[in-house]
Design an enzyme around this catalytic site. Structure first.
Site, PDB file in Angstrom:
ATOM      1  N   TYR A 180       0.823  -1.216   0.000  1.00 42.65           N
ATOM      2  CA  TYR A 180       0.000   0.000   0.000  1.00 42.65           C
ATOM      3  C   TYR A 180       0.850   1.255   0.000  1.00 42.65           C
ATOM      4  O   TYR A 180       0.630   2.177  -0.780  1.00 42.65           O
ATOM      5  CB  TYR A 180      -0.889   0.039   1.239  1.00 42.65           C
ATOM      6  N   HIS A 441     -28.142   7.237 -12.463  1.00 38.60           N
ATOM      7  CA  HIS A 441     -27.368   7.388 -13.695  1.00 38.60           C
ATOM      8  C   HIS A 441     -26.853   8.818 -13.800  1.00 38.60           C
ATOM      9  O   HIS A 441     -27.591   9.742 -13.482  1.00 38.60           O
ATOM     10  CB  HIS A 441     -28.253   7.083 -14.913  1.00 38.60           C
TER      11      HIS A 441
HETATM   12  N1  LIG Z   1      -4.800   2.726   1.570  1.00 37.81           N
HETATM   13  C1  LIG Z   1      -4.600   2.282   2.797  1.00 37.81           C
HETATM   14  O1  LIG Z   1      -5.518   1.936   3.530  1.00 37.81           O
HETATM   15  C2  LIG Z   1      -3.192   2.200   3.312  1.00 37.81           C
HETATM   16  C3  LIG Z   1      -2.189   2.970   2.753  1.00 37.81           C
HETATM   17  C4  LIG Z   1      -0.900   2.813   3.239  1.00 37.81           C
HETATM   18  C5  LIG Z   1      -0.659   1.936   4.277  1.00 37.81           C
HETATM   19  N2  LIG Z   1      -1.675   1.229   4.812  1.00 37.81           N
HETATM   20  C6  LIG Z   1      -1.418   0.241   5.872  1.00 37.81           C
HETATM   21  O2  LIG Z   1      -0.044   0.179   6.210  1.00 37.81           O
HETATM   22  C7  LIG Z   1       0.397  -1.167   6.155  1.00 37.81           C
HETATM   23  C8  LIG Z   1       1.827  -1.251   5.753  1.00 37.81           C
HETATM   24  O3  LIG Z   1       2.038  -0.897   4.417  1.00 37.81           O
HETATM   25  P1  LIG Z   1       3.363  -1.372   3.638  1.00 37.81           P
HETATM   26  O4  LIG Z   1       3.133  -0.990   2.241  1.00 37.81           O
HETATM   27  O5  LIG Z   1       4.613  -0.918   4.296  1.00 37.81           O
HETATM   28  O6  LIG Z   1       3.370  -2.940   3.869  1.00 37.81           O
HETATM   29  P2  LIG Z   1       2.830  -4.150   3.002  1.00 37.81           P
HETATM   30  O7  LIG Z   1       2.983  -5.324   3.878  1.00 37.81           O
HETATM   31  O8  LIG Z   1       1.518  -3.835   2.406  1.00 37.81           O
HETATM   32  O9  LIG Z   1       3.892  -4.236   1.794  1.00 37.81           O
HETATM   33  C9  LIG Z   1       5.245  -4.482   2.005  1.00 37.81           C
HETATM   34  C10 LIG Z   1       5.841  -5.007   0.715  1.00 37.81           C
HETATM   35  O10 LIG Z   1       7.251  -5.046   0.876  1.00 37.81           O
HETATM   36  C11 LIG Z   1       7.730  -6.215   0.232  1.00 37.81           C
HETATM   37  N3  LIG Z   1       9.029  -6.553   0.829  1.00 37.81           N
HETATM   38  C12 LIG Z   1       9.290  -6.781   2.133  1.00 37.81           C
HETATM   39  N4  LIG Z   1      10.603  -7.058   2.301  1.00 37.81           N
HETATM   40  C13 LIG Z   1      11.181  -6.981   1.076  1.00 37.81           C
HETATM   41  C14 LIG Z   1      12.510  -7.149   0.594  1.00 37.81           C
HETATM   42  N5  LIG Z   1      13.546  -7.453   1.397  1.00 37.81           N
HETATM   43  N6  LIG Z   1      12.741  -6.986  -0.718  1.00 37.81           N
HETATM   44  C15 LIG Z   1      11.735  -6.676  -1.569  1.00 37.81           C
HETATM   45  N7  LIG Z   1      10.459  -6.506  -1.171  1.00 37.81           N
HETATM   46  C16 LIG Z   1      10.192  -6.653   0.136  1.00 37.81           C
HETATM   47  C17 LIG Z   1       6.650  -7.250   0.467  1.00 37.81           C
HETATM   48  O11 LIG Z   1       6.706  -8.283  -0.494  1.00 37.81           O
HETATM   49  C18 LIG Z   1       5.376  -6.419   0.350  1.00 37.81           C
HETATM   50  O12 LIG Z   1       4.838  -6.426  -0.944  1.00 37.81           O
HETATM   51  C19 LIG Z   1      -0.529  -1.881   5.195  1.00 37.81           C
HETATM   52  O13 LIG Z   1      -0.706  -3.222   5.588  1.00 37.81           O
HETATM   53  C20 LIG Z   1      -1.799  -1.109   5.291  1.00 37.81           C
HETATM   54  O14 LIG Z   1      -2.717  -1.736   6.135  1.00 37.81           O
HETATM   55  C21 LIG Z   1      -2.940   1.343   4.340  1.00 37.81           C
END
Ligand SMILES: NC(=O)c1ccc[n+]([C@@H]2O[C@H](COP(=O)([O-])OP(=O)(O)OC[C@H]3O[C@@H](n4cnc5c(N)ncnc54)[C@H](O)[C@@H]3O)[C@@H](O)[C@H]2O)c1
Ligand SMILES: Cc1cc2nc3c(=O)[nH]c(=O)nc-3n(C[C@H](O)[C@H](O)[C@H](O)COP(=O)(O)OP(=O)(O)OC[C@H]3O[C@@H](n4cnc5c(N)ncnc54)[C@H](O)[C@@H]3O)c2cc1C
Length: 459
Positions: A180, A441
């Site tokens: 996200y 609509h």
């Molecule tokens: N729109 C929203 O509601 C919103 C917006 C922003 C954040 N958030 C909240 O914040 C939380 C955290 O967000 P986030 O984006 O930090 O976490 P996330 O868990 O959504 O994504 C983290 C990403 O980092 C990748 N990753 C981790 N370690 C890695 C590595 N060593 N190398 C390459 N890729 C790696 C993972 O595969 C994953 O896709 C979310 O779970 C969400 O609930 C919500």
């Protein structure tokens, strides 16, 4: 001297303040402790500032396309990042002041500013004070997870908090993590004018979503020239003045991505490590989230955990819903719990993804006979009129019960349009009933009955 309260709340984020208000209004004495900024992540470094940035980015995007709509602007579109940041800072500051004024104005609530930690199952110390209660609510939230990778401390990395202090546009922003936070910032900074590369260890973005949805999300961002290095594990960092090198390991071996700035968006970590939970005997899981049952109770009677720190949701609306459950069970003699809570969330790229309930693959895995109604946004009149035709919408229905199981609306107004389905699923409305309501609509929502009418067995 020990000060005794009917309830102690640690953290003034998204659950703490409304809970303090309800308990205080009910005549209970409450201690509310905050060590940082009132309003927590959402107000200061999360939803409010990022959605303000999304709005600025949208204006830049629209201004560049103005001619398509028959509108003439004054030439090249440029973004003044400092002015953009000042706009979001002003919004966050106003919200923060409102939260503080609200909780300080509560009749029976005493606000303590400082770091809280348990000294026993019923006592909390905060600076010099010792507070006691038989009811303690933990609402300490989380922070960016900073992995201990080689070179991490030799490079000036950004997090979701520090990027909000940046007043000059990165030439090339490398974002590690395509979740996200990573995806929202990727589009924001690309629209502001930075080159952006997203690195993620997974080969599919947003692994929880159906493949068609995650591919469409990637397509939306690639159409704006956000670059992706998927299936690439970030393994190290190195400064190579004036660039930062992000070391990655993928199927084709090890390589580096170079950028002027690096944002770490690799997940979140709960703020439980310095809370003295061991002194209270409160159990945490292997990722340090406080373990709770469906009533948000920890293993210690009288101690509850709400919001992001309990690992049962990391959104503002899940934290707020935790407050509603805890308040109803404490004050109204209710027996509310998490078991029946529908998953709902939005990814605020533009156009956004609105989600409720199961994905198609989750529904199939759960053993449902699944019917799917779907439509590309290019065939939604409102989207065509707005010149915003990227994405698709899909709704999953159980073939046997006719109940709606889940939906994804990736497209203009997807974050709002999905709410009709949130209400319907919550109320147990069947797909056939839903089809008989008369929508307005021209809207995105008007196509939901249409796609339900064309539901077909899932592939
Ligand atoms: N729109 C929203 O509601 C919103 C917006 C922003 C954040 N958030 C909240 O914040 C939380 C955290 O967000 P986030 O984006 O930090 O976490 P996330 O868990 O959504 O994504 C983290 C990403 O980092 C990748 N990753 C981790 N370690 C890695 C590595 N060593 N190398 C390459 N890729 C790696 C993972 O595969 C994953 O896709 C979310 O779970 C969400 O609930 C919500
Ligand atoms: C960049 C970003 C964008 C986001 N966008 C969205 C979005 O669009 N929609 C959405 O629903 N969610 C979004 N989120 C997630 C959302 O912000 C969080 O899930 C939500 O704020 C969690 O609320 P909380 O009450 O659990 O914790 P927080 O809001 O983090 O509050 C916890 C509070 O506890 C305080 N605290 C911690 N430890 C102690 C201690 N020992 N003593 C005293 N005080 C303490 C902290 O200072 C903090 O103020 C986003 C998050 C980020 C990072």
């Amino acid at each position: 001297m020990v000060q005794t309260f009917d309830a102690i709340i640690i953290g003034a984020g998204q659950a703490g303040p409304p809970l303090a208000a309800r308990l205080s209004d009910a005549g209970m004495t409450v201690a509310l402790i905050e060590r940082g900024l009132f309003g927590g992540t959402c107000v200061n470094t999360g939803c409010t500032p990022t959605k303000a940035l999304v709005a600025s980015a949208r204006v830049a995007f629209d201004a560049r396309r103005a001619a398509e709509f028959g509108v003439t602007t004054g030439g090249e579109v440029r973004v003044d990042l400092q002015a953009v940041q000042n706009r979001q800072r002003a919004m966050a500051a106003k919200s923060r002041r409102n939260v503080e004024a609200w909780i300080r104005g509560l009749a029976h609530c005493t606000v303590f500013q400082g770091h809280a930690s348990f000294t026993s199952q019923t006592e909390i110390k905060v600076d010099g004070a010792v507070l006691a209660s038989s009811r303690i609510f933990i609402n300490v939230g989380g922070r960016s997870r900073i992995p201990d990778l080689p070179g991490i401390n030799q490079v000036p990395y950004l997090t979701n908090s520090s990027i909000l202090q940046l007043d000059t546009l990165p030439r090339h922003l490398v974002i590690v993590g395509g979740g996200y936070i990573g995806l929202e910032f990727a589009q924001i900074f690309r629209r502001f004018g930075s080159a952006v590369t997203v690195v993620d260890r997974k080969s599919q973005l947003l692994g929880r979503e159906d493949k068609d949805i995650s591919s469409a999300v990637q397509g939306i961002l690639e159409a704006e020239d956000v670059a992706f290095r998927l299936g690439s594990e970030c393994i190290s960092f190195r400064q190579h003045e004036p660039q930062i090198c992000v070391g990655i390991a993928g199927e084709s071996g090890a390589s580096e991505v170079l950028g002027s700035h690096v944002l770490l968006a690799m997940g979140r970590q709960p703020n439980t490590d310095d809370l003295g939970l061991d002194r209270a005997g409160v159990a945490v899981d292997d990722r340090s989230f406080v373990v709770v049952n469906d009533r948000l109770e920890t293993n210690v009677p009288g101690i509850y955990a709400l919001g992001e720190c309990n690992g049962r949701g990391s959104f503002t609306h899940t934290a707020y819903n935790d407050f509603e459950i805890a308040a109803a069970n404490t004050l109204d003699g209710a027996d509310r719990n998490l078991a029946t809570r529908l998953p709902t969330y939005a990814l605020f790229i533009d156009p956004p993804l609105g989600r409720v309930g199961m994905t198609q693959s989750e529904a199939i895995k759960a053993g449902h006979r699944v019917l799917v109604g779907q439509r590309p946004m290019a065939r939604v009149g409102r989207a065509v009129e707005k010149g915003d035709t990227m994405g698709l919408m899909k709704v999953m229905v159980d073939a046997d019960t006719d109940l709606i199981l889940g939906a994804a609306i990736l497209g203009t107004c997807g974050d709002e349009a999905v709410h009709g389905l949130i209400g319907a699923i919550h109320a147990g409305v069947t797909a056939t009933d839903f089809q008989q309501a008369m929508p307005i609509h021209p809207t995105v929502s008007e196509l939901i009955p249409t796609i339900l009418g064309a539901r077909e067995p899932a592939a």
